[in-house]
Design a protein around this motif. Structure first.
Motif, PDB file in Angstrom:
ATOM      1  N   GLN A   3      -4.248   7.642  -6.650  1.00 58.00           N
ATOM      2  CA  GLN A   3      -4.030   6.554  -7.603  1.00 58.00           C
ATOM      3  C   GLN A   3      -3.364   7.029  -8.888  1.00 58.00           C
ATOM      4  OE1 GLN A   3      -7.358   3.864  -8.245  1.00 58.00           O
ATOM      5  NE2 GLN A   3      -8.341   4.597  -6.377  1.00 58.00           N
TER       6      GLN A   3
ATOM      7  N   ARG B 279     -14.341   2.470  -6.535  1.00 59.25           N
ATOM      8  CA  ARG B 279     -13.412   1.520  -7.143  1.00 59.25           C
ATOM      9  C   ARG B 279     -14.019   1.010  -8.448  1.00 59.25           C
ATOM     10  NH1 ARG B 279     -14.879  -3.698  -6.789  1.00 59.25           N
ATOM     11  NH2 ARG B 279     -12.756  -4.454  -7.011  1.00 59.25           N
TER      12      ARG B 279
ATOM     13  N   TRP C 156      -8.868  -0.287  -7.582  1.00 55.89           N
ATOM     14  CA  TRP C 156      -8.371   0.843  -8.374  1.00 55.89           C
ATOM     15  C   TRP C 156      -9.520   1.425  -9.177  1.00 55.89           C
ATOM     16  CZ3 TRP C 156      -8.655  -0.412 -13.641  1.00 55.89           C
ATOM     17  CH2 TRP C 156      -8.606  -1.775 -13.970  1.00 55.89           C
TER      18      TRP C 156
ATOM     19  N   VAL D  52      -7.555   4.921 -14.646  1.00 52.27           N
ATOM     20  CA  VAL D  52      -6.624   4.043 -15.356  1.00 52.27           C
ATOM     21  C   VAL D  52      -6.926   4.000 -16.847  1.00 52.27           C
ATOM     22  CG1 VAL D  52      -5.882   1.629 -15.589  1.00 52.27           C
ATOM     23  CG2 VAL D  52      -6.078   2.679 -13.317  1.00 52.27           C
TER      24      VAL D  52
END
Length: 539
Positions: free
Chosen positions: A257, A303, A316, A321
């Motif tokens: 990712q 996740r 994600w 992130v």
């Protein structure tokens, strides 16, 4: 710049220790740190540390005493400079050092060595509560991490513990029992076996300026694997991953990712800012932290945020992130005072939505933001009191409300090329620099051609958001904007019987129209963080 009233923060009593840590008095302001070397022996059995720090600095003004910071539970053995042992006094976590005669403001660089050690603060709930995490992995082997945002790097090494002064570079040299591996910031320069001591030393080097709280170490039974990311211009970025050995297969799958994350952020803001030091994830026994070029990862390969927090139709990893977003806002664009942490967290939280928009589309991004709206508390300003090391916000408004403030600004500007050009230009013009709240306001106002002072003053310096008031006058519905900031005017999107309408609101009552009632009007809550008040007519 207007300041939030301290009445909002009356629950917090500020002490002399707060001022010593948060204020730039002459003993701090009049010298500039250029380089640190942290040399530390970490004993995970006794949970002790011992070593020294070399600090290179230049004197920039009168400096009869130099203030360093080190938590008082850690002992100082001696402080040396130029072959001399320096006298010092301690006041809580502050250390005041008497400099040698002739240390005057000039371009000369001085090197001070601080020998210290002891039992460092242990984190009760990292990363929200700072300190060492003396953990064990699933095979009952030592697994150590450090997180210190807010509490400060001085809980484990002596430094000028103020966000305004970042070293130009840093060496992090850590010695541990030889069966363990140390992962840290930057690049691994050397790995040295100390055979007679059954220890190993790991020398890591950071070649960019770095916030003190971003300096960290992970100690454990790590295995390493690597990858590369190709930027839009073809240049390749080194990706390094340090994970507990039994999690290698999970990590190889989960960390795929990283590529789409870097792609999204490069699209909106430009290339990863610490290119020469590479991008790294280091598995930790706590959830995560944005440690520069060595991000702490502890989301357990799930996740979202430990399996939740993101919509069910998305897949994600929140820690990848969010914490990588801080490489842009927090690590590259930094603030000088924790009270302005909204700059770090609001932009990074909005970057989550931009990641979603890039990969899932604009509707999905708005849906993602709407799931965060329930966390907006409106209890206190997002900008805290300056100069007192304020970190005790009651809520997460500087995350979620701040992201919604930026999203609302996007709707107010109503020109996505202009809005995204402004975000990108602001970031690139302030890469690897320190900014303040007023810098953001002035830049955004100049770039957009709009006076945004009142807008930011309302959202940052008051607990409440603007309120669109509507009332029925005869057959007509009227509207105005109610706010703490006098004269605030801004467009607000509403739906009238499900038809979108953009109102140019001011503090003056204006006609909205007729043929509908108050209950037919609702805020466009997918784009605006504005409340609605229906004033029912008196009977």
């Amino acid at each position: 710049m207007p300041r939030p009233s301290r009445d909002y923060f009356a629950y917090r009593t500020f002490t002399q220790a707060d001022s010593l840590r948060g204020t730039l008095g002459p003993a701090r302001a009049n010298y500039d740190v250029t380089y640190y070397e942290l040399h530390l022996d970490v004993d995970p059995v006794e949970q002790m540390i011992d070593g020294y720090v070399d600090m290179d600095y230049r004197v920039t003004g009168p400096l009869p005493l130099l203030q360093l910071d080190l938590y008082e539970n850690l002992d100082i053995d001696r402080i040396e400079q130029g072959g001399n042992t320096l006298r010092y006094t301690r006041k809580g976590n502050a250390v005041f050092i008497q400099l040698p005669a002739g240390t005057e403001p000039d371009t000369m660089t001085h090197r001070m060595r601080i020998h210290y050690g002891g039992k460092p603060t242990e984190a009760k709930n990292a990363p929200w509560d700072g300190g060492f995490v003396w953990g064990l992995d699933q095979r009952n082997r030592y697994w150590v991490g450090v997180a210190c945002e807010g509490d400060g790097a001085s809980l484990w090494w002596p430094n000028k513990d103020h966000l305004s002064d970042e070293p130009d570079s840093m060496l992090i040299s850590i010695t541990v029992p030889d069966r363990l591996f140390v992962a840290s910031n930057g690049n691994l320069r050397e790995e040295v076996e100390l055979e007679n001591e059954r220890k190993k030393r790991y020398d890591w080097f950071v070649s960019y300026p770095i916030n003190n709280y971003n300096v960290s170490i992970g100690i454990g039974h790590y295995t390493h694997f690597s990858d590369t990311y190709r930027a839009f211009d073809g240049e390749e970025l080194e990706l390094d991953y340090y994970v507990i050995d039994y999690n290698l297969a999970k990590a190889r799958k989960q960390f795929k990712q990283v590529h789409p994350m870097l792609e999204a952020y490069e699209h909106y803001f430009g290339k990863y800012p610490f290119w020469e030091d590479g991008f790294a994830l280091i598995e930790t026994p706590y959830l995560g932290m944005e440690h520069q070029s060595g991000i702490a990862y502890g989301n357990q390969y799930m996740r979202g945020y430990l399996g939740g927090l993101i919509p069910d139709d998305m897949d994600w990893d929140y820690i990848i992130v969010h914490e990588a977003g801080h490489e842009y806002f927090g690590n590259s664009v930094s603030v000088a005072d924790h009270a302005e942490m909204w700059v770090h967290e609001s932009f990074t939280t909005y970057m989550e939505a931009l990641y979603v928009e890039f990969h899932y589309g604009a509707d999905a991004a708005r849906n993602y933001l709407e799931t965060q709206r329930r966390f907006v508390a409106n209890e206190e300003p997002m900008l805290g009191p300056l100069g007192v090391n304020f970190t005790d916000f009651k809520s997460s408004d500087h995350y979620y409300k701040g992201a919604w403030m930026l999203h609302t600004l996007r709707a107010v500007i109503n020109d996505d090329p202009l809005f995204f050009g402004m975000l990108r230009s602001f970031y690139q013009d302030h890469t690897r620099s320190i900014v303040g709240t007023q810098d953001v306001i002035d830049y955004f106002s100049s770039y957009s051609g709009m006076d945004l002072q009142s807008f930011f003053t309302q959202y940052l310096m008051h607990p409440t958001v603007p309120v669109l008031e509507i009332r029925q006058t005869g057959e007509e519905v009227e509207f105005r904007l109610s706010a703490d900031v006098p004269g605030l005017a801004m467009p607000v999107g509403v739906y009238i019987k499900d038809e979108p309408v953009r109102l140019l609101t001011t503090e003056i009552w204006q006609p909205m129209g007729n043929g509908f009632g108050l209950d037919d009007v609702r805020i466009d809550e997918s784009r605006y963080l504005v409340d609605l008040s229906r004033q029912q007519p008196k009977r």
